[in-house]
Design an enzyme around this catalytic site. Structure first.
Site, mmCIF file in Angstrom:
data_model
loop_
_atom_site.group_PDB
_atom_site.id
_atom_site.type_symbol
_atom_site.label_atom_id
_atom_site.label_comp_id
_atom_site.label_asym_id
_atom_site.label_seq_id
_atom_site.Cartn_x
_atom_site.Cartn_y
_atom_site.Cartn_z
ATOM 1 N N GLU A 284 -12.678 46.660 -3.678
ATOM 2 C CA GLU A 284 -13.831 45.880 -3.239
ATOM 3 C C GLU A 284 -13.940 44.712 -4.209
ATOM 4 O O GLU A 284 -14.264 44.900 -5.381
ATOM 5 C CB GLU A 284 -15.083 46.760 -3.253
ATOM 6 C CG GLU A 284 -16.177 46.239 -2.361
ATOM 7 C CD GLU A 284 -17.133 45.352 -3.119
ATOM 8 O OE1 GLU A 284 -16.895 44.123 -3.122
ATOM 9 O OE2 GLU A 284 -18.084 45.869 -3.691
ATOM 10 N N LYS B 136 -14.593 54.705 -15.098
ATOM 11 C CA LYS B 136 -14.756 53.771 -16.222
ATOM 12 C C LYS B 136 -15.775 52.688 -15.862
ATOM 13 O O LYS B 136 -15.538 51.882 -14.976
ATOM 14 C CB LYS B 136 -13.437 53.085 -16.577
ATOM 15 C CG LYS B 136 -13.583 52.336 -17.906
ATOM 16 C CD LYS B 136 -12.543 51.279 -18.143
ATOM 17 C CE LYS B 136 -12.905 49.942 -17.582
ATOM 18 N NZ LYS B 136 -14.034 49.255 -18.250
ATOM 19 N N CYS C 295 -21.353 40.425 -5.413
ATOM 20 C CA CYS C 295 -20.104 40.041 -4.750
ATOM 21 C C CYS C 295 -20.365 39.492 -3.346
ATOM 22 O O CYS C 295 -19.627 38.638 -2.865
ATOM 23 C CB CYS C 295 -19.147 41.217 -4.701
ATOM 24 S SG CYS C 295 -19.922 42.728 -4.141
ATOM 25 N N GLU D 84 -15.699 31.753 -6.518
ATOM 26 C CA GLU D 84 -16.858 32.597 -6.794
ATOM 27 C C GLU D 84 -17.415 32.226 -8.175
ATOM 28 O O GLU D 84 -16.710 32.313 -9.174
ATOM 29 C CB GLU D 84 -16.400 34.061 -6.784
ATOM 30 C CG GLU D 84 -17.519 35.046 -6.825
ATOM 31 C CD GLU D 84 -17.034 36.493 -6.712
ATOM 32 O OE1 GLU D 84 -16.006 36.832 -7.317
ATOM 33 O OE2 GLU D 84 -17.705 37.273 -6.023
HETATM 34 P P1 NDP Z 1 -13.165 42.446 -13.778
HETATM 35 O O1 NDP Z 1 -12.556 42.551 -12.444
HETATM 36 O O2 NDP Z 1 -12.309 42.098 -14.938
HETATM 37 O O3 NDP Z 1 -13.898 43.836 -14.155
HETATM 38 C C1 NDP Z 1 -14.142 44.906 -13.272
HETATM 39 C C2 NDP Z 1 -13.763 46.222 -13.945
HETATM 40 O O4 NDP Z 1 -12.341 46.327 -14.087
HETATM 41 C C3 NDP Z 1 -14.315 46.386 -15.344
HETATM 42 O O5 NDP Z 1 -14.652 47.738 -15.553
HETATM 43 C C4 NDP Z 1 -13.141 45.977 -16.194
HETATM 44 O O6 NDP Z 1 -13.232 46.452 -17.493
HETATM 45 C C5 NDP Z 1 -11.991 46.582 -15.447
HETATM 46 N N1 NDP Z 1 -10.674 46.010 -15.692
HETATM 47 C C6 NDP Z 1 -10.356 44.804 -16.235
HETATM 48 N N2 NDP Z 1 -9.017 44.635 -16.256
HETATM 49 C C7 NDP Z 1 -8.476 45.748 -15.702
HETATM 50 C C8 NDP Z 1 -7.138 46.172 -15.425
HETATM 51 N N3 NDP Z 1 -6.091 45.405 -15.688
HETATM 52 N N4 NDP Z 1 -6.945 47.376 -14.844
HETATM 53 C C9 NDP Z 1 -7.993 48.164 -14.521
HETATM 54 N N5 NDP Z 1 -9.277 47.810 -14.765
HETATM 55 C C10 NDP Z 1 -9.524 46.630 -15.339
HETATM 56 O O7 NDP Z 1 -14.385 41.471 -13.703
HETATM 57 P P2 NDP Z 1 -14.984 40.595 -14.912
HETATM 58 O O8 NDP Z 1 -16.038 41.366 -15.538
HETATM 59 O O9 NDP Z 1 -13.914 40.072 -15.810
HETATM 60 O O10 NDP Z 1 -15.583 39.376 -14.110
HETATM 61 C C11 NDP Z 1 -14.782 38.248 -13.795
HETATM 62 C C12 NDP Z 1 -15.175 37.669 -12.488
HETATM 63 O O11 NDP Z 1 -14.970 38.631 -11.472
HETATM 64 C C13 NDP Z 1 -16.644 37.339 -12.352
HETATM 65 O O12 NDP Z 1 -16.943 36.089 -12.839
HETATM 66 C C14 NDP Z 1 -16.841 37.450 -10.878
HETATM 67 O O13 NDP Z 1 -16.492 36.247 -10.271
HETATM 68 C C15 NDP Z 1 -15.900 38.517 -10.449
HETATM 69 N N6 NDP Z 1 -16.537 39.825 -10.275
HETATM 70 C C16 NDP Z 1 -16.705 40.275 -9.017
HETATM 71 C C17 NDP Z 1 -17.323 41.484 -8.812
HETATM 72 C C18 NDP Z 1 -17.517 42.006 -7.454
HETATM 73 O O14 NDP Z 1 -18.299 42.941 -7.265
HETATM 74 N N7 NDP Z 1 -16.845 41.487 -6.465
HETATM 75 C C19 NDP Z 1 -17.836 42.293 -9.906
HETATM 76 C C20 NDP Z 1 -17.555 41.750 -11.211
HETATM 77 C C21 NDP Z 1 -16.936 40.558 -11.345
HETATM 78 P P3 NDP Z 1 -14.052 45.602 -18.604
HETATM 79 O O15 NDP Z 1 -15.248 45.028 -17.941
HETATM 80 O O16 NDP Z 1 -14.421 46.607 -19.575
HETATM 81 O O17 NDP Z 1 -13.102 44.580 -19.082
#
Ligand code: NDP
Length: 475
Positions: free
Chosen positions: A256, A182, A290, A387
Protein backbone atom coordinates in the site's frame (compact mmCIF):
# COMPACT_ATOMS: atom_id res chain seq x y z
CA UNK A 1 -11.59 35.38 14.53
CA UNK A 2 -12.06 35.11 18.26
CA UNK A 3 -9.52 33.18 20.27
CA UNK A 4 -10.06 30.06 22.29
CA UNK A 5 -8.47 29.63 25.69
CA UNK A 6 -5.89 26.82 25.69
CA UNK A 7 -7.50 23.41 26.31
CA UNK A 8 -4.57 21.04 26.73
CA UNK A 9 -5.13 17.34 27.28
CA UNK A 10 -3.08 16.19 30.26
CA UNK A 11 -0.09 14.09 29.32
CA UNK A 12 0.21 12.70 32.82
CA UNK A 13 -2.19 9.91 31.85
CA UNK A 14 0.68 8.22 29.96
CA UNK A 15 3.55 6.59 31.80
CA UNK A 16 6.56 6.63 29.53
CA UNK A 17 9.45 4.35 30.38
CA UNK A 18 12.92 5.83 29.81
CA UNK A 19 13.76 2.93 27.51
CA UNK A 20 12.01 0.08 25.70
CA UNK A 21 13.14 -3.37 24.62
CA UNK A 22 11.93 -5.50 21.72
CA UNK A 23 8.72 -7.50 22.14
CA UNK A 24 9.60 -11.07 21.23
CA UNK A 25 7.79 -14.23 22.32
CA UNK A 26 5.62 -12.36 24.80
CA UNK A 27 8.44 -10.55 26.63
CA UNK A 28 10.35 -7.29 26.32
CA UNK A 29 14.05 -8.00 25.80
CA UNK A 30 17.03 -5.72 25.16
CA UNK A 31 18.41 -5.89 21.61
CA UNK A 32 21.18 -8.37 20.89
CA UNK A 33 24.77 -7.26 20.30
CA UNK A 34 24.15 -6.69 16.58
CA UNK A 35 21.21 -4.38 17.33
CA UNK A 36 21.31 -0.93 18.90
CA UNK A 37 19.26 1.87 20.41
CA UNK A 38 17.82 5.16 19.16
CA UNK A 39 15.75 7.98 20.55
CA UNK A 40 12.22 8.92 19.63
CA UNK A 41 11.27 12.59 19.92
CA UNK A 42 8.12 14.63 20.23
CA UNK A 43 8.00 16.48 16.89
CA UNK A 44 6.07 19.37 18.46
CA UNK A 45 8.88 20.18 20.89
CA UNK A 46 11.92 18.11 19.84
CA UNK A 47 11.94 16.71 23.40
CA UNK A 48 13.26 13.15 23.66
CA UNK A 49 10.41 10.88 24.74
CA UNK A 50 12.23 7.59 25.20
CA UNK A 51 15.09 5.40 24.08
CA UNK A 52 13.99 2.54 21.85
CA UNK A 53 15.77 -0.62 20.67
CA UNK A 54 16.84 -1.18 17.09
CA UNK A 55 16.50 -4.85 16.20
CA UNK A 56 19.53 -6.44 14.54
CA UNK A 57 19.75 -9.65 12.47
CA UNK A 58 19.73 -11.94 15.50
CA UNK A 59 16.65 -10.23 16.93
CA UNK A 60 14.85 -10.64 13.62
CA UNK A 61 15.79 -14.35 13.64
CA UNK A 62 14.46 -14.73 17.17
CA UNK A 63 11.19 -12.92 16.45
CA UNK A 64 10.51 -14.91 13.26
CA UNK A 65 11.31 -18.16 15.12
CA UNK A 66 8.93 -17.19 17.94
CA UNK A 67 6.18 -16.40 15.43
CA UNK A 68 6.83 -19.76 13.71
CA UNK A 69 6.56 -21.70 16.98
CA UNK A 70 3.34 -19.87 17.85
CA UNK A 71 1.82 -20.44 14.41
CA UNK A 72 0.94 -24.13 14.86
CA UNK A 73 -1.16 -23.82 18.03
CA UNK A 74 -2.61 -20.41 17.06
CA UNK A 75 -3.78 -21.54 13.64
CA UNK A 76 -5.18 -24.75 15.15
CA UNK A 77 -7.46 -22.83 17.52
CA UNK A 78 -11.11 -22.77 16.48
CA UNK A 79 -11.96 -19.40 14.88
CA UNK A 80 -14.34 -18.58 17.72
CA UNK A 81 -11.45 -18.90 20.20
CA UNK A 82 -9.20 -16.59 18.18
CA UNK A 83 -12.12 -14.16 18.00
CA UNK A 84 -12.23 -13.98 21.79
CA UNK A 85 -8.65 -12.70 21.88
CA UNK A 86 -9.39 -10.11 19.21
CA UNK A 87 -12.50 -8.94 21.06
CA UNK A 88 -10.47 -8.71 24.23
CA UNK A 89 -7.80 -6.62 22.49
CA UNK A 90 -10.51 -4.33 21.06
CA UNK A 91 -12.07 -3.84 24.50
CA UNK A 92 -8.71 -3.09 26.14
CA UNK A 93 -7.95 -0.56 23.40
CA UNK A 94 -11.26 1.13 24.11
CA UNK A 95 -10.59 1.14 27.84
CA UNK A 96 -7.10 2.55 27.39
CA UNK A 97 -7.90 4.79 24.44
CA UNK A 98 -7.24 8.03 26.28
CA UNK A 99 -3.71 6.90 27.16
CA UNK A 100 -3.15 5.67 23.62
CA UNK A 101 -4.47 8.87 22.03
CA UNK A 102 -2.13 11.03 24.11
CA UNK A 103 0.81 8.73 23.37
CA UNK A 104 0.07 8.81 19.62
CA UNK A 105 -0.13 12.60 19.58
CA UNK A 106 3.09 12.90 21.58
CA UNK A 107 5.10 10.63 19.31
CA UNK A 108 3.51 11.55 15.97
CA UNK A 109 2.55 15.23 16.35
CA UNK A 110 -1.06 14.76 15.22
CA UNK A 111 -3.79 16.77 16.99
CA UNK A 112 -5.31 15.01 19.99
CA UNK A 113 -8.76 15.57 18.48
CA UNK A 114 -7.78 13.36 15.56
CA UNK A 115 -6.02 10.66 17.55
CA UNK A 116 -8.89 10.61 20.07
CA UNK A 117 -11.85 10.89 17.65
CA UNK A 118 -10.56 9.23 14.49
CA UNK A 119 -7.53 6.97 15.00
CA UNK A 120 -8.44 5.26 18.26
CA UNK A 121 -12.11 4.52 17.48
CA UNK A 122 -11.04 3.09 14.11
CA UNK A 123 -8.32 0.98 15.73
CA UNK A 124 -10.85 -0.62 18.09
CA UNK A 125 -13.37 -0.97 15.25
CA UNK A 126 -10.84 -2.93 13.16
CA UNK A 127 -10.26 -5.44 15.92
CA UNK A 128 -14.00 -5.81 16.56
CA UNK A 129 -14.70 -6.19 12.85
CA UNK A 130 -12.09 -8.90 12.21
CA UNK A 131 -12.99 -10.66 15.45
CA UNK A 132 -16.37 -11.14 13.81
CA UNK A 133 -14.80 -12.82 10.79
CA UNK A 134 -12.55 -15.27 12.64
CA UNK A 135 -15.15 -18.05 12.84
CA UNK A 136 -16.73 -17.32 9.44
CA UNK A 137 -13.73 -17.62 7.12
CA UNK A 138 -15.34 -20.52 5.24
CA UNK A 139 -18.16 -18.21 4.23
CA UNK A 140 -15.95 -15.36 2.99
CA UNK A 141 -16.13 -16.51 -0.61
CA UNK A 142 -12.49 -17.63 -0.58
CA UNK A 143 -13.06 -21.35 -0.97
CA UNK A 144 -14.47 -24.02 1.36
CA UNK A 145 -11.39 -24.38 3.55
CA UNK A 146 -9.19 -21.27 3.47
CA UNK A 147 -5.88 -21.71 5.32
CA UNK A 148 -3.64 -19.12 7.02
CA UNK A 149 -0.33 -18.33 5.30
CA UNK A 150 2.00 -18.64 8.30
CA UNK A 151 4.30 -15.89 9.59
CA UNK A 152 3.51 -12.38 8.35
CA UNK A 153 6.20 -9.67 8.24
CA UNK A 154 4.48 -6.31 8.53
CA UNK A 155 6.19 -2.96 8.01
CA UNK A 156 4.22 0.22 8.63
CA UNK A 157 4.77 4.00 8.30
CA UNK A 158 4.57 6.87 10.75
CA UNK A 159 1.45 8.72 9.62
CA UNK A 160 -1.15 6.54 11.40
CA UNK A 161 1.08 4.36 13.60
CA UNK A 162 -1.56 2.52 15.59
CA UNK A 163 -4.22 2.48 12.88
CA UNK A 164 -1.82 0.93 10.36
CA UNK A 165 -0.88 -1.62 13.01
CA UNK A 166 -4.58 -2.49 13.42
CA UNK A 167 -5.10 -2.72 9.64
CA UNK A 168 -2.27 -5.24 9.51
CA UNK A 169 -2.54 -7.24 12.73
CA UNK A 170 -6.34 -7.66 13.08
CA UNK A 171 -6.98 -9.55 9.79
CA UNK A 172 -3.71 -11.51 10.07
CA UNK A 173 -4.64 -12.85 13.51
CA UNK A 174 -8.28 -13.46 12.64
CA UNK A 175 -7.13 -15.69 9.78
CA UNK A 176 -4.79 -17.68 12.03
CA UNK A 177 -1.42 -16.16 11.07
CA UNK A 178 1.22 -14.95 13.49
CA UNK A 179 3.05 -11.66 12.96
CA UNK A 180 6.29 -9.78 13.34
CA UNK A 181 5.59 -6.06 12.95
CA UNK A 182 8.03 -3.20 12.53
CA UNK A 183 6.70 0.29 13.26
CA UNK A 184 8.38 3.35 11.73
CA UNK A 185 11.52 4.66 13.37
CA UNK A 186 9.92 8.00 14.30
CA UNK A 187 6.72 6.53 15.82
CA UNK A 188 7.49 3.32 17.72
CA UNK A 189 5.72 4.04 21.02
CA UNK A 190 2.10 3.11 20.34
CA UNK A 191 3.18 -0.25 18.86
CA UNK A 192 5.15 -0.96 22.05
CA UNK A 193 2.11 0.03 24.07
CA UNK A 194 0.09 -2.38 21.92
CA UNK A 195 2.54 -5.13 22.89
CA UNK A 196 1.51 -4.50 26.47
CA UNK A 197 -2.16 -4.70 25.40
CA UNK A 198 -1.41 -8.16 23.93
CA UNK A 199 0.02 -9.26 27.26
CA UNK A 200 -2.98 -7.86 29.11
CA UNK A 201 -5.25 -9.82 26.73
CA UNK A 202 -3.15 -12.92 27.49
CA UNK A 203 -2.49 -13.47 23.83
CA UNK A 204 -0.26 -16.56 23.55
CA UNK A 205 3.45 -15.58 23.37
CA UNK A 206 4.86 -15.29 19.86
CA UNK A 207 1.55 -14.59 18.10
CA UNK A 208 2.45 -10.89 17.95
CA UNK A 209 6.07 -9.72 17.99
CA UNK A 210 7.07 -6.05 17.72
CA UNK A 211 10.53 -5.17 16.41
CA UNK A 212 11.44 -1.50 16.54
CA UNK A 213 14.20 -0.12 14.35
CA UNK A 214 14.85 1.82 11.18
CA UNK A 215 14.68 0.86 7.51
CA UNK A 216 17.45 -1.75 7.93
CA UNK A 217 15.35 -3.70 10.41
CA UNK A 218 12.45 -3.57 7.96
CA UNK A 219 14.66 -4.87 5.18
CA UNK A 220 16.00 -7.74 7.33
CA UNK A 221 12.47 -8.67 8.24
CA UNK A 222 10.96 -8.72 4.75
CA UNK A 223 13.99 -10.58 3.37
CA UNK A 224 13.97 -13.18 6.15
CA UNK A 225 13.54 -16.69 4.68
CA UNK A 226 11.24 -17.72 7.54
CA UNK A 227 8.54 -15.27 6.51
CA UNK A 228 5.54 -16.38 4.42
CA UNK A 229 3.82 -13.07 3.83
CA UNK A 230 4.99 -9.47 3.54
CA UNK A 231 2.58 -6.60 4.16
CA UNK A 232 3.97 -3.11 3.64
CA UNK A 233 2.57 0.42 3.78
CA UNK A 234 4.89 3.29 2.94
CA UNK A 235 6.60 5.03 0.07
CA UNK A 236 6.50 3.77 -3.52
CA UNK A 237 10.29 3.75 -3.57
CA UNK A 238 10.61 1.34 -0.64
CA UNK A 239 7.65 -0.64 -2.03
CA UNK A 240 9.67 -1.21 -5.21
CA UNK A 241 12.69 -2.37 -3.21
CA UNK A 242 10.51 -4.83 -1.33
CA UNK A 243 8.90 -6.13 -4.53
CA UNK A 244 12.39 -6.74 -5.92
CA UNK A 245 13.59 -8.39 -2.70
CA UNK A 246 10.75 -10.92 -2.60
CA UNK A 247 10.56 -11.59 -6.34
CA UNK A 248 11.19 -15.26 -7.03
CA UNK A 249 10.44 -16.34 -3.47
CA UNK A 250 7.23 -18.06 -2.34
CA UNK A 251 6.29 -15.04 -0.18
CA UNK A 252 2.94 -13.40 -0.71
CA UNK A 253 3.12 -9.58 -0.84
CA UNK A 254 0.71 -6.71 -0.31
CA UNK A 255 1.88 -3.15 -0.97
CA UNK A 256 0.00 0.00 0.00
CA UNK A 257 2.04 2.90 -1.34
CA UNK A 258 1.76 6.57 -2.17
CA UNK A 259 -0.90 8.65 -3.87
CA UNK A 260 -1.66 11.99 -5.47
CA UNK A 261 -5.43 12.03 -5.27
CA UNK A 262 -7.64 14.35 -7.29
CA UNK A 263 -10.49 16.03 -5.44
CA UNK A 264 -12.87 17.15 -8.21
CA UNK A 265 -15.32 20.01 -7.59
CA UNK A 266 -18.05 20.38 -10.22
CA UNK A 267 -19.95 23.63 -10.61
CA UNK A 268 -23.13 22.12 -9.18
CA UNK A 269 -21.39 20.98 -5.98
CA UNK A 270 -22.57 22.23 -2.59
CA UNK A 271 -19.69 24.68 -2.24
CA UNK A 272 -19.65 25.05 1.55
CA UNK A 273 -19.57 21.29 2.07
CA UNK A 274 -17.01 20.93 -0.69
CA UNK A 275 -14.73 23.43 1.03
CA UNK A 276 -14.96 21.39 4.24
CA UNK A 277 -14.11 18.33 2.17
CA UNK A 278 -11.13 20.05 0.58
CA UNK A 279 -9.82 21.10 3.99
CA UNK A 280 -10.37 17.63 5.43
CA UNK A 281 -8.87 16.08 2.30
CA UNK A 282 -5.51 17.84 2.52
CA UNK A 283 -5.07 19.25 6.04
CA UNK A 284 -6.29 16.25 8.04
CA UNK A 285 -3.28 14.71 9.79
CA UNK A 286 -1.03 17.53 8.41
CA UNK A 287 -1.52 16.06 4.96
CA UNK A 288 0.48 12.99 6.01
CA UNK A 289 -2.11 10.78 4.37
CA UNK A 290 -1.44 8.46 1.43
CA UNK A 291 -4.96 9.08 0.09
CA UNK A 292 -4.88 12.86 0.77
CA UNK A 293 -6.75 15.02 -1.73
CA UNK A 294 -3.56 16.83 -2.69
CA UNK A 295 -4.68 17.86 -6.20
CA UNK A 296 -7.76 20.04 -6.23
CA UNK A 297 -9.52 20.11 -9.60
CA UNK A 298 -12.09 22.93 -9.71
CA UNK A 299 -14.48 23.61 -12.57
CA UNK A 300 -13.55 27.02 -13.99
CA UNK A 301 -16.99 28.57 -13.56
CA UNK A 302 -16.85 28.20 -9.75
CA UNK A 303 -13.11 28.69 -9.33
CA UNK A 304 -13.29 32.18 -7.77
CA UNK A 305 -16.10 31.23 -5.44
CA UNK A 306 -14.33 28.06 -4.27
CA UNK A 307 -10.97 29.76 -3.79
CA UNK A 308 -12.45 32.66 -1.83
CA UNK A 309 -14.36 30.29 0.46
CA UNK A 310 -11.34 28.01 0.85
CA UNK A 311 -9.04 30.85 1.87
CA UNK A 312 -11.62 32.14 4.32
CA UNK A 313 -11.88 28.67 5.86
CA UNK A 314 -8.11 28.15 5.95
CA UNK A 315 -7.72 31.39 7.90
CA UNK A 316 -9.65 29.75 10.75
CA UNK A 317 -7.39 26.69 11.04
CA UNK A 318 -5.46 26.55 14.27
CA UNK A 319 -1.89 25.30 13.99
CA UNK A 320 -0.03 24.42 17.17
CA UNK A 321 0.23 22.21 20.24
CA UNK A 322 -1.07 18.76 19.24
CA UNK A 323 -2.29 18.13 22.78
CA UNK A 324 -4.56 21.21 22.70
CA UNK A 325 -8.11 20.08 21.95
CA UNK A 326 -8.67 23.16 19.76
CA UNK A 327 -5.78 22.39 17.42
CA UNK A 328 -6.62 21.56 13.81
CA UNK A 329 -3.12 21.10 12.43
CA UNK A 330 -0.32 19.63 14.51
CA UNK A 331 3.40 19.16 13.97
CA UNK A 332 5.13 17.67 10.94
CA UNK A 333 6.31 14.23 12.00
CA UNK A 334 10.07 14.67 11.56
CA UNK A 335 12.79 17.10 10.51
CA UNK A 336 13.37 14.97 7.41
CA UNK A 337 9.72 15.16 6.36
CA UNK A 338 9.65 18.92 6.99
CA UNK A 339 12.67 19.30 4.76
CA UNK A 340 10.97 17.31 2.02
CA UNK A 341 7.83 19.46 2.21
CA UNK A 342 9.91 22.64 2.11
CA UNK A 343 11.97 21.45 -0.83
CA UNK A 344 8.97 20.46 -2.95
CA UNK A 345 7.15 23.69 -2.07
CA UNK A 346 10.18 25.68 -3.21
CA UNK A 347 10.07 23.75 -6.46
CA UNK A 348 6.46 24.97 -6.77
CA UNK A 349 7.69 28.56 -6.37
CA UNK A 350 10.47 28.23 -8.92
CA UNK A 351 8.17 26.55 -11.42
CA UNK A 352 5.90 29.61 -11.25
CA UNK A 353 2.93 28.51 -9.13
CA UNK A 354 1.53 31.05 -6.66
CA UNK A 355 1.85 30.12 -3.01
CA UNK A 356 -0.67 31.24 -0.40
CA UNK A 357 -0.92 30.55 3.33
CA UNK A 358 -3.09 32.23 5.94
CA UNK A 359 -1.34 34.39 8.52
CA UNK A 360 -0.41 32.00 11.29
CA UNK A 361 2.20 32.00 13.97
CA UNK A 362 4.21 28.80 14.14
CA UNK A 363 5.69 27.58 17.44
CA UNK A 364 9.38 28.24 17.96
CA UNK A 365 10.46 24.65 18.64
CA UNK A 366 9.47 21.53 16.76
CA UNK A 367 8.66 20.92 13.10
CA UNK A 368 5.92 23.04 11.59
CA UNK A 369 4.55 23.96 8.20
CA UNK A 370 1.65 26.36 7.64
CA UNK A 371 -1.33 25.12 5.61
CA UNK A 372 -0.52 26.10 2.04
CA UNK A 373 -2.17 26.23 -1.36
CA UNK A 374 -0.56 26.67 -4.73
CA UNK A 375 -2.66 28.14 -7.53
CA UNK A 376 -1.75 28.46 -11.18
CA UNK A 377 -0.59 24.84 -11.13
CA UNK A 378 -0.49 22.83 -14.33
CA UNK A 379 -0.01 19.12 -14.82
CA UNK A 380 3.62 19.68 -15.75
CA UNK A 381 4.45 21.05 -12.28
CA UNK A 382 6.26 18.67 -9.97
CA UNK A 383 3.92 19.68 -7.14
CA UNK A 384 1.05 18.32 -9.24
CA UNK A 385 2.81 15.00 -9.85
CA UNK A 386 4.83 14.14 -6.76
CA UNK A 387 3.53 13.21 -3.35
CA UNK A 388 4.42 16.04 -0.94
CA UNK A 389 2.93 14.28 2.09
CA UNK A 390 2.31 17.53 3.91
CA UNK A 391 -0.32 20.30 4.27
CA UNK A 392 0.18 21.55 0.71
CA UNK A 393 -2.58 21.66 -1.89
CA UNK A 394 -2.07 22.12 -5.64
CA UNK A 395 -5.04 23.76 -7.38
CA UNK A 396 -5.82 23.05 -11.02
CA UNK A 397 -8.91 23.85 -13.11
CA UNK A 398 -11.01 22.09 -15.74
CA UNK A 399 -13.94 22.93 -18.03
CA UNK A 400 -15.64 19.63 -18.87
CA UNK A 401 -16.13 16.31 -17.06
CA UNK A 402 -13.96 14.61 -19.67
CA UNK A 403 -11.11 17.04 -18.93
CA UNK A 404 -11.52 16.46 -15.18
CA UNK A 405 -11.29 12.68 -15.65
CA UNK A 406 -8.30 13.00 -17.97
CA UNK A 407 -6.43 15.19 -15.49
CA UNK A 408 -7.42 13.13 -12.45
CA UNK A 409 -6.08 9.96 -14.08
CA UNK A 410 -2.92 11.64 -15.33
CA UNK A 411 -0.74 10.37 -12.50
CA UNK A 412 1.38 7.30 -11.88
CA UNK A 413 -0.65 6.74 -8.71
CA UNK A 414 -4.22 5.51 -8.23
CA UNK A 415 -5.14 5.28 -4.59
CA UNK A 416 -8.12 7.56 -4.07
CA UNK A 417 -10.21 10.39 -5.53
CA UNK A 418 -13.12 12.63 -4.57
CA UNK A 419 -16.08 13.87 -6.62
CA UNK A 420 -18.34 16.73 -5.56
CA UNK A 421 -21.59 17.24 -7.43
CA UNK A 422 -25.27 17.32 -6.57
CA UNK A 423 -26.09 14.89 -9.38
CA UNK A 424 -25.87 11.22 -8.49
CA UNK A 425 -25.70 10.25 -12.15
CA UNK A 426 -22.68 12.46 -12.71
CA UNK A 427 -20.97 11.08 -9.61
CA UNK A 428 -21.49 7.50 -10.76
CA UNK A 429 -20.41 8.24 -14.33
CA UNK A 430 -17.22 10.02 -13.24
CA UNK A 431 -16.36 7.55 -10.45
CA UNK A 432 -16.61 4.73 -12.94
CA UNK A 433 -13.87 6.28 -15.07
CA UNK A 434 -11.48 7.21 -12.29
CA UNK A 435 -8.54 4.82 -11.92
CA UNK A 436 -8.45 4.92 -8.13
CA UNK A 437 -8.97 2.25 -5.49
CA UNK A 438 -11.32 4.43 -3.44
CA UNK A 439 -13.61 7.16 -4.80
CA UNK A 440 -15.43 9.32 -2.27
CA UNK A 441 -18.56 11.20 -3.32
CA UNK A 442 -19.43 14.46 -1.55
CA UNK A 443 -17.09 13.51 1.26
CA UNK A 444 -13.39 12.73 1.69
CA UNK A 445 -11.07 10.69 3.91
CA UNK A 446 -13.82 8.50 5.29
CA UNK A 447 -12.62 5.14 6.60
CA UNK A 448 -14.47 2.10 7.80
CA UNK A 449 -13.19 -1.38 8.65
CA UNK A 450 -15.84 -2.96 6.43
CA UNK A 451 -14.63 -1.11 3.35
CA UNK A 452 -11.66 -2.35 1.29
CA UNK A 453 -8.79 0.08 0.66
CA UNK A 454 -5.89 -0.16 -1.79
CA UNK A 455 -4.41 1.13 -5.00
CA UNK A 456 -3.90 0.87 -8.71
CA UNK A 457 -0.64 1.41 -10.59
CA UNK A 458 2.21 2.79 -8.43
CA UNK A 459 -0.08 3.00 -5.41
CA UNK A 460 0.46 -0.71 -4.88
CA UNK A 461 -1.54 -3.89 -4.93
CA UNK A 462 -3.73 -5.93 -2.60
CA UNK A 463 -6.61 -4.68 -0.48
CA UNK A 464 -6.86 -4.04 3.23
CA UNK A 465 -10.15 -3.84 5.13
CA UNK A 466 -13.46 -5.56 4.63
CA UNK A 467 -13.89 -9.09 3.35
CA UNK A 468 -11.25 -8.36 0.70
CA UNK A 469 -8.73 -7.80 3.48
CA UNK A 470 -9.03 -11.46 4.49
CA UNK A 471 -7.76 -12.59 1.12
CA UNK A 472 -4.34 -11.10 1.89
CA UNK A 473 -3.90 -13.54 4.77
CA UNK A 474 -5.46 -16.74 3.46
CA UNK A 475 -4.40 -19.37 0.94
P1 NDP B 1 9.27 4.66 3.96
O1 NDP B 1 8.57 3.97 2.86
O2 NDP B 1 10.75 4.73 3.94
O3 NDP B 1 8.86 4.00 5.37
C1 NDP B 1 7.82 3.08 5.58
C2 NDP B 1 8.31 1.94 6.47
O4 NDP B 1 9.25 1.12 5.77
C3 NDP B 1 9.04 2.40 7.72
O5 NDP B 1 8.74 1.52 8.78
C4 NDP B 1 10.48 2.28 7.30
O6 NDP B 1 11.35 2.22 8.38
C5 NDP B 1 10.47 1.01 6.50
N1 NDP B 1 11.56 0.82 5.55
C6 NDP B 1 12.40 1.74 5.03
N2 NDP B 1 13.25 1.16 4.15
C7 NDP B 1 12.93 -0.15 4.11
C8 NDP B 1 13.43 -1.28 3.38
N3 NDP B 1 14.41 -1.16 2.50
N4 NDP B 1 12.86 -2.49 3.58
C9 NDP B 1 11.83 -2.63 4.45
N5 NDP B 1 11.32 -1.60 5.16
C10 NDP B 1 11.85 -0.38 5.00
O7 NDP B 1 8.67 6.10 4.10
P2 NDP B 1 9.42 7.39 4.70
O8 NDP B 1 9.13 7.46 6.11
O9 NDP B 1 10.86 7.43 4.31
O10 NDP B 1 8.68 8.54 3.91
C11 NDP B 1 9.13 8.96 2.64
C12 NDP B 1 7.99 9.37 1.78
O11 NDP B 1 7.13 8.26 1.58
C13 NDP B 1 7.07 10.40 2.39
O12 NDP B 1 7.51 11.68 2.18
C14 NDP B 1 5.78 10.11 1.70
O13 NDP B 1 5.75 10.77 0.48
C15 NDP B 1 5.80 8.64 1.47
N6 NDP B 1 5.04 7.88 2.46
C16 NDP B 1 3.87 7.34 2.06
C17 NDP B 1 3.11 6.64 2.97
C18 NDP B 1 1.83 6.04 2.57
O14 NDP B 1 1.04 5.66 3.43
N7 NDP B 1 1.56 5.89 1.30
C19 NDP B 1 3.50 6.49 4.36
C20 NDP B 1 4.78 7.06 4.67
C21 NDP B 1 5.49 7.72 3.73
P3 NDP B 1 11.89 3.59 9.06
O15 NDP B 1 10.77 4.56 9.06
O16 NDP B 1 12.23 3.17 10.40
O17 NDP B 1 13.02 4.01 8.22
Amino acid sequence: MFEYAPAPESRSIVDLAPSYGLFIDGAFDPPSADGGVFKTVNPASEEVLAEVSAAGPRDVDRAVAAARRAFGPWSALPGAERAKYLFRIARIIQERSRELAVLESLDNGKPIRESRDVDLPLVAAHFFYYAGWADKLRYAGLGPDPRPLGVAAQVIPWNFPLLMLAWKIAPALACGNTVVLKPAETTPLSALFFADVCRQAELPPGVVNILTGAGDTGRLLVEHPGVDKVAFTGSTEVGRQIARAVAGTRKRVGLELGGKAANIIFDDAPIDQAVEGIVNGIFFNQGHVCCAGSRLLVQESVYDEVLTALKRRMATLRVGDPLDKNTDIGAINSAAQLERIRTLSEVGDTEGAQRWSPACELPEHGYWFAPTIFTGVTQAHRIAREEIFGPVLSVLTFRTPAEAIEKANNTPYGLSAGVWSEKGSRILAVADKLRAGVVWANTFNKFDPTSPFGGYKESGYGREGGRHGLEAYLA
